[in-house]
Write an enzyme that holds these catalytic residues in place. Structure first.
Site, PDB file in Angstrom:
ATOM      1  N   LYS A 115       0.725  -1.205   0.019  1.00 46.21           N
ATOM      2  CA  LYS A 115       0.026   0.065   0.167  1.00 46.21           C
ATOM      3  C   LYS A 115       0.959   1.269   0.012  1.00 46.21           C
ATOM      4  O   LYS A 115       0.600   1.970  -0.842  1.00 46.21           O
ATOM      5  CB  LYS A 115      -0.812  -0.087   1.104  1.00 46.21           C
ATOM      6  N   ASP A 133      -6.154   1.588   1.223  1.00 41.35           N
ATOM      7  CA  ASP A 133      -6.133   1.728   2.537  1.00 41.35           C
ATOM      8  C   ASP A 133      -7.373   1.169   3.169  1.00 41.35           C
ATOM      9  O   ASP A 133      -8.469   0.959   2.488  1.00 41.35           O
ATOM     10  CB  ASP A 133      -5.655   3.149   3.146  1.00 41.35           C
TER      11      ASP A 133
END
Length: 204
Positions: A115, A133
């Site tokens: 991420k 996220d």
């Protein structure tokens, strides 16, 4: 999709990260600090951090206590202190003090998962990597843009769904929508313009 993209293009034609940074060094450090921490808190922390350590070289040479004292108000300050010093040393030694420019290279750095690497690649280089996220994961699956049980599955589905050139913007669209409208515990459905296409709204 046409309705959703049109809506976001109208209300947010140039979405940007809410992290405050001036270069790739500051971006990477800020994103590492932002893990499970608010952007507003990170921005407060980095004011002091960047004044004391303006680049990877200075951060690599810093002691644990020096860095810890700057970032101790964020989440997981012990591990983040170690990550920031370690990744800075690697970047200085292996990349001549310049942030790596591929996702694969970024993901070899301490504290940089998929991420984080996707965020950096998208923001720094406008690459079509969809960072997922908690906000993006929630919004995508609530609306019905994805039907996934993991962030990686969500990333893959969103990457297939959005036009490649819009992926960097789409990440911010969904993130900010989740942060301010489609909240975790109390989504503001009465203030949302996407209810007509939202699976969550129409199934409750």
């Amino acid at each position: 999709m046409e309705f959703l993209i049109g809506y976001f293009k109208t209300i947010s034609p140039n979405p940007r990260s809410e992290l405050v940074f001036e270069n790739n060094y500051q971006l990477l450090v800020s994103v590492v600090l932002s893990a499970q921490c608010t952007d507003s808190r990170v921005n407060l922390i980095t004011r002091d951090l960047f004044s004391k350590f303006p680049d990877f070289e200075s951060l690599a040479a810093a002691s644990f206590d020096e860095v810890f004292n700057c970032i101790k108000s964020c989440t997981y300050p012990n591990s983040k202190t170690n990550h920031l010093i370690s990744l800075s040393k690697i970047i200085v030694e292996d990349y001549n003090g310049i942030m790596p420019e591929t996702r694969e290279q970024l993901m070899t750095l301490p504290g940089v998962g998929r991420k984080t690497a996707n965020v950096v690649m998208s923001v720094a280089f406008n690459k079509p990597f969809f960072a997922v996220d908690t906000h993006v994961f929630r919004v995508a699956n609530r609306i019905g843009l994805a039907n996934a049980s993991t962030p990686l599955e969500t990333e893959n589905q969103l990457t297939e769904l959005f036009p490649t050139d819009l992926i960097p913007d789409a990440h911010h669209w969904l993130l900010l929508h989740g942060r301010y409208v489609c909240k975790s515990q109390h989504p503001l459905c009465d203030k949302c313009a996407l209810t007509s296409i939202c699976s969550f709204y129409n199934n409750n």
